[in-house]
Design an enzyme around this catalytic site. Structure first.
Site, PDB file in Angstrom:
ATOM      1  N   LYS A  17      18.629  -8.485  24.530  1.00 10.27           N
ATOM      2  CA  LYS A  17      19.512  -7.377  24.946  1.00 10.27           C
ATOM      3  C   LYS A  17      19.554  -7.355  26.464  1.00 10.27           C
ATOM      4  O   LYS A  17      18.535  -7.197  27.126  1.00 10.27           O
ATOM      5  CB  LYS A  17      18.992  -6.055  24.398  1.00 10.27           C
ATOM      6  CG  LYS A  17      19.870  -4.859  24.786  1.00 10.27           C
ATOM      7  CD  LYS A  17      19.292  -3.564  24.277  1.00 10.27           C
ATOM      8  CE  LYS A  17      19.475  -3.420  22.787  1.00 10.27           C
ATOM      9  NZ  LYS A  17      20.863  -3.145  22.412  1.00 10.27           N
TER      10      LYS A  17
ATOM     11  N   ASP B 229      19.612   7.877  18.061  1.00 13.69           N
ATOM     12  CA  ASP B 229      20.795   7.103  17.718  1.00 13.69           C
ATOM     13  C   ASP B 229      20.561   6.303  16.439  1.00 13.69           C
ATOM     14  O   ASP B 229      20.931   5.135  16.344  1.00 13.69           O
ATOM     15  CB  ASP B 229      21.164   6.162  18.875  1.00 13.69           C
ATOM     16  CG  ASP B 229      22.592   5.634  18.767  1.00 13.69           C
ATOM     17  OD1 ASP B 229      23.408   6.284  18.079  1.00 13.69           O
ATOM     18  OD2 ASP B 229      22.887   4.581  19.364  1.00 13.69           O
TER      19      ASP B 229
END
Length: 236
Positions: free
Chosen positions: A46, A148
């Protein structure tokens, strides 16, 4: 959009080679990669950019990454493993972070799409929910709110093990930015988050409830197209 299997390595990092693009989002870019110093095993990389300060990387980002690395010592079975963290200057005002995770090739959305009719049986749903709640409980016990949780952040390994991803990173790359740009996240968001009220660990339990319903229905429960529309669907 995928890159060739030859891979590339533009960052000067000679350990990790990019293989293909997994996805782009408000958070940054995620690649499938190879760890060249570990028998070429696949990893997920990422890449996110954070604002630099005159003193260097913001302390909030350093604290958050330090916490993630501390949690890694527990090797919880329902938390995706953070293998490495690298950082490089990009522009004068930005630093690029490379977070290297274990690679798991499918998320819960893909898993449900591949599931043949009539869908998951009660025992499998019970097992998945147990693993999901175990991972969330571990985060909450370490004072982390995921904020999230959604099927795209719930990974399923080839042997059926569930692992939570993208936890604890929100403050690193600015959660408000992430909240406003990805509509699908709305579908799993608790009312207090949408209303920008104070919130705590119960917001993750709301998301777990939405995922629980989706395991049965094989489709999202509350599909709002905006903040207001999402609240209307919740109230209905």
């Amino acid at each position: 959009m995928a890159q060739s299997e030859r891979g590339r390595n533009d960052s000067g990092d000679h350990q990790y080679e990019e293989v293909s693009l997994i996805g782009k989002g408000a958070y940054g870019v995620v690649y499938k990669g190879r760890d060249l110093k570990n028998e070429g095993q696949y990893v997920a990389m990422k890449l996110i950019r954070i604002q630099n300060t005159e003193e260097g990387m913001p302390m909030s980002a350093i604290r958050e990454i330090s916490l993630l690395k501390q949690l890694e010592a527990y090797e919880h079975p329902n938390i995706v493993r953070l293998l490495d963290v690298r950082h490089t200057p990009v522009l004068s005002g930005e630093i690029q972070l490379k977070l290297v995770f274990e690679f798991i090739d499918q998320d819960l959305t893909t898993y449900l799409e591949k599931c043949p009719p009539p869908g998951l049986g009660p025992d499998r749903i019970k097992d998945l929910m147990y693993q999901l709640i175990s991972g969330v409980d571990f985060l909450h016990s370490n004072r982390i709110i995921h904020r999230d949780l959604k099927p795209q952040n719930v990974l399923i390994s080839s042997d059926g093990q569930l692992k939570l991803a993208d936890f604890g990173l929100a403050r690193v790359y600015g959660f408000q930015m992430a909240l406003t740009q990805v509509v699908v996240t709305l579908w799993y968001r608790a009312p207090e988050v949408i209303l920008q009220a104070q919130y705590a660990t119960p917001v993750d339990m709301w998301s777990c409830g939405c995922i629980f319903a989706e395991l049965f229905n094989r489709r999202p429960l509350l599909c709002g197209e905006s903040d207001i529309d999402q609240l209307i669907k919740i109230f209905e």
